[in-house]
Design a protein around this motif. Structure first.
Motif, PDB file in Angstrom:
ATOM      1  N   UNK A 151      -2.610  11.020  -0.827  1.00 47.76           N
ATOM      2  CA  UNK A 151      -3.775  10.778  -1.661  1.00 47.76           C
ATOM      3  C   UNK A 151      -3.635   9.375  -2.231  1.00 47.76           C
ATOM      4  N   UNK A 152      -4.695   8.584  -2.109  1.00 47.94           N
ATOM      5  CA  UNK A 152      -4.724   7.242  -2.689  1.00 47.94           C
ATOM      6  C   UNK A 152      -5.667   7.279  -3.882  1.00 47.94           C
ATOM      7  N   UNK A 153      -5.123   7.075  -5.074  1.00 46.20           N
ATOM      8  CA  UNK A 153      -5.919   7.092  -6.298  1.00 46.20           C
ATOM      9  C   UNK A 153      -6.172   5.651  -6.718  1.00 46.20           C
ATOM     10  N   UNK A 154      -7.418   5.234  -6.631  1.00 39.77           N
ATOM     11  CA  UNK A 154      -7.786   3.843  -6.912  1.00 39.77           C
ATOM     12  C   UNK A 154      -7.479   3.510  -8.368  1.00 39.77           C
ATOM     13  N   UNK A 155      -6.797   2.386  -8.546  1.00 38.17           N
ATOM     14  CA  UNK A 155      -6.437   1.908  -9.883  1.00 38.17           C
ATOM     15  C   UNK A 155      -7.088   0.575 -10.211  1.00 38.17           C
ATOM     16  N   UNK A 156      -7.510  -0.166  -9.185  1.00 36.41           N
ATOM     17  CA  UNK A 156      -8.088  -1.496  -9.399  1.00 36.41           C
ATOM     18  C   UNK A 156      -8.813  -1.919  -8.127  1.00 36.41           C
ATOM     19  N   UNK A 157      -9.633  -2.926  -8.259  1.00 39.89           N
ATOM     20  CA  UNK A 157     -10.294  -3.489  -7.085  1.00 39.89           C
ATOM     21  C   UNK A 157     -10.416  -4.992  -7.256  1.00 39.89           C
ATOM     22  N   UNK A 158     -10.330  -5.671  -6.144  1.00 38.04           N
ATOM     23  CA  UNK A 158     -10.488  -7.118  -6.074  1.00 38.04           C
ATOM     24  C   UNK A 158     -11.193  -7.366  -4.747  1.00 38.04           C
ATOM     25  N   UNK A 173      -4.358   1.104  -5.177  1.00 39.33           N
ATOM     26  CA  UNK A 173      -4.217   2.519  -5.527  1.00 39.33           C
ATOM     27  C   UNK A 173      -2.763   2.915  -5.695  1.00 39.33           C
ATOM     28  N   UNK A 174      -2.580   4.034  -6.370  1.00 39.92           N
ATOM     29  CA  UNK A 174      -1.286   4.709  -6.402  1.00 39.92           C
ATOM     30  C   UNK A 174      -1.242   5.673  -5.217  1.00 39.92           C
ATOM     31  N   UNK A 175      -0.112   5.743  -4.574  1.00 37.18           N
ATOM     32  CA  UNK A 175       0.087   6.625  -3.436  1.00 37.18           C
ATOM     33  C   UNK A 175       0.781   7.894  -3.898  1.00 37.18           C
ATOM     34  N   UNK A 176       0.180   9.036  -3.579  1.00 36.67           N
ATOM     35  CA  UNK A 176       0.805  10.344  -3.816  1.00 36.67           C
ATOM     36  C   UNK A 176       1.027  10.972  -2.440  1.00 36.67           C
ATOM     37  N   UNK A 177       2.223  10.793  -1.889  1.00 30.92           N
ATOM     38  CA  UNK A 177       2.451  11.259  -0.516  1.00 30.92           C
ATOM     39  C   UNK A 177       2.617  12.769  -0.415  1.00 30.92           C
ATOM     40  N   UNK A 178       2.110  13.313   0.676  1.00 26.76           N
ATOM     41  CA  UNK A 178       2.364  14.704   1.046  1.00 26.76           C
ATOM     42  C   UNK A 178       3.642  14.696   1.896  1.00 26.76           C
ATOM     43  N   UNK A 179       4.271  15.835   2.101  1.00 26.93           N
ATOM     44  CA  UNK A 179       5.489  15.870   2.916  1.00 26.93           C
ATOM     45  C   UNK A 179       5.314  15.240   4.307  1.00 26.93           C
ATOM     46  N   UNK A 180       4.133  15.354   4.897  1.00 27.24           N
ATOM     47  CA  UNK A 180       3.896  14.795   6.232  1.00 27.24           C
ATOM     48  C   UNK A 180       3.966  13.268   6.260  1.00 27.24           C
ATOM     49  N   UNK A 181       3.851  12.633   5.084  1.00 22.94           N
ATOM     50  CA  UNK A 181       3.905  11.166   5.033  1.00 22.94           C
ATOM     51  C   UNK A 181       5.290  10.634   5.406  1.00 22.94           C
ATOM     52  N   UNK A 182       6.323  11.415   5.177  1.00 18.12           N
ATOM     53  CA  UNK A 182       7.688  10.954   5.464  1.00 18.12           C
ATOM     54  C   UNK A 182       7.826  10.428   6.889  1.00 18.12           C
ATOM     55  N   UNK A 183       7.132  11.029   7.832  1.00 20.16           N
ATOM     56  CA  UNK A 183       7.210  10.604   9.226  1.00 20.16           C
ATOM     57  C   UNK A 183       6.571   9.232   9.449  1.00 20.16           C
ATOM     58  N   UNK A 184       5.743   8.780   8.523  1.00 14.16           N
ATOM     59  CA  UNK A 184       5.041   7.502   8.652  1.00 14.16           C
ATOM     60  C   UNK A 184       5.570   6.406   7.746  1.00 14.16           C
ATOM     61  N   UNK A 185       6.429   6.754   6.800  1.00 12.57           N
ATOM     62  CA  UNK A 185       6.896   5.744   5.846  1.00 12.57           C
ATOM     63  C   UNK A 185       7.536   4.548   6.537  1.00 12.57           C
ATOM     64  N   UNK A 186       8.353   4.777   7.538  1.00 11.17           N
ATOM     65  CA  UNK A 186       9.023   3.653   8.210  1.00 11.17           C
ATOM     66  C   UNK A 186       8.022   2.754   8.937  1.00 11.17           C
TER      67      UNK A 186
END
Length: 92
Positions: free
Chosen positions: A9-16, A22-35
């Protein structure tokens, strides 16, 4: 999204404009993509030295993942960077 897998989940904190931050709130499935995002960001920092390497790294991300807005609409194109729990992107 990766197929039907929710990655984060990307929670928007600012825009330019045209970037959203945004702040990133990763789900467990994100671990496979972090690298993949770590590699992309590292190559982005050296893009002037080797743009082709960055493009190849980003292709891994853009060819497999989908950026979906809260209403369920997928972005046709997007450029997304992630650094730890921070994300910034632009989309069309």
């Amino acid at each position: 999204m990766h197929g039907r897998d929710f990655l984060a989940l990307l929670t928007v904190t600012d825009h330019d404009w045209p970037w959203l931050h945004a702040n990133l709130s990763p789900a467990p499935a994100f671990d496979a993509w972090r690298s993949a995002f770590d590699d992309e960001r590292r190559l982005l920092e050296r893009i002037d030295d080797d743009a082709e390497a960055w493009e190849a790294a980003y292709d891994v991300i853009s060819s497999a993942l989908t950026l979906r807005d809260p209403e369920g609409t997928d972005a046709e194109m997007f450029l997304l960077h992630i650094d730890g729990d921070a994300a910034w992107w632009r989309s069309a």
